[in-house]
Design a protein around this motif. Structure first.
Motif, PDB file in Angstrom:
ATOM      1  N   ARG A   1       0.839  -1.205   0.000  1.00  0.00           N
ATOM      2  CA  ARG A   1       0.000   0.000   0.000  1.00  0.00           C
ATOM      3  C   ARG A   1       0.873   1.253   0.000  1.00  0.00           C
ATOM      4  N   THR A   2       1.919   1.240   0.789  1.00  0.00           N
ATOM      5  CA  THR A   2       2.844   2.380   0.838  1.00  0.00           C
ATOM      6  C   THR A   2       3.513   2.578  -0.523  1.00  0.00           C
ATOM      7  N   ALA A   3       3.882   1.506  -1.176  1.00  0.00           N
ATOM      8  CA  ALA A   3       4.520   1.596  -2.491  1.00  0.00           C
ATOM      9  C   ALA A   3       3.563   2.200  -3.518  1.00  0.00           C
ATOM     10  N   VAL A   4       2.312   1.817  -3.474  1.00  0.00           N
ATOM     11  CA  VAL A   4       1.320   2.362  -4.406  1.00  0.00           C
ATOM     12  C   VAL A   4       1.112   3.852  -4.142  1.00  0.00           C
ATOM     13  N   ILE A   5       1.008   4.230  -2.888  1.00  0.00           N
ATOM     14  CA  ILE A   5       0.804   5.646  -2.538  1.00  0.00           C
ATOM     15  C   ILE A   5       2.012   6.465  -2.954  1.00  0.00           C
ATOM     16  N   ALA A   6       3.204   5.957  -2.693  1.00  0.00           N
ATOM     17  CA  ALA A   6       4.422   6.682  -3.067  1.00  0.00           C
ATOM     18  C   ALA A   6       4.531   6.804  -4.584  1.00  0.00           C
ATOM     19  N   GLY A   7       4.183   5.767  -5.301  1.00  0.00           N
ATOM     20  CA  GLY A   7       4.229   5.822  -6.766  1.00  0.00           C
ATOM     21  C   GLY A   7       3.243   6.839  -7.317  1.00  0.00           C
ATOM     22  N   THR A   8       2.054   6.877  -6.748  1.00  0.00           N
ATOM     23  CA  THR A   8       1.049   7.849  -7.177  1.00  0.00           C
ATOM     24  C   THR A   8       1.519   9.268  -6.888  1.00  0.00           C
ATOM     25  N   ALA A   9       2.073   9.485  -5.711  1.00  0.00           N
ATOM     26  CA  ALA A   9       2.563  10.818  -5.349  1.00  0.00           C
ATOM     27  C   ALA A   9       3.688  11.253  -6.284  1.00  0.00           C
TER      28      ALA A   9
END
Length: 86
Positions: A9-17
């Motif tokens: 989940r953190t990886a997805v959020i960081a990628g989106t940001a």
């Protein structure tokens, strides 16, 4: 399993940001490039071949509008400057 889910989940959020940041930065860079590429507008010099009679007629009409109270003194000055800069 909870730790793996949190990491994903953190990886997805960081990628989106990161993606959003890249798009915003590119848009700002494009706007700044357009602003610096456009030369500032410069008033055209008064050419000697201008019709002096027309210029005088416009200024007289402008003065009459000011005297009649249609234009304020500030509006008169702005319009006079616009006519003289053509």
């Amino acid at each position: 399993m909870g730790l793996l889910r949190a990491a994903a989940r953190t990886a997805v959020i960081a990628g989106t940001a990161t993606h959003v940041h890249g798009r915003v930065a590119a848009r700002q860079q494009s706007r700044w490039a357009q602003q610096t590429a456009a030369p500032p507008a410069v008033a055209a010099p008064i050419s000697p071949e201008r019709d002096t009679a027309t210029l005088i007629a416009q200024l007289k009409e402008l003065g009459q509008l000011r005297d009649a109270g249609v234009l304020s003194e500030a509006e008169f000055e702005v319009q006079k400057a616009r006519i003289l800069q053509r």
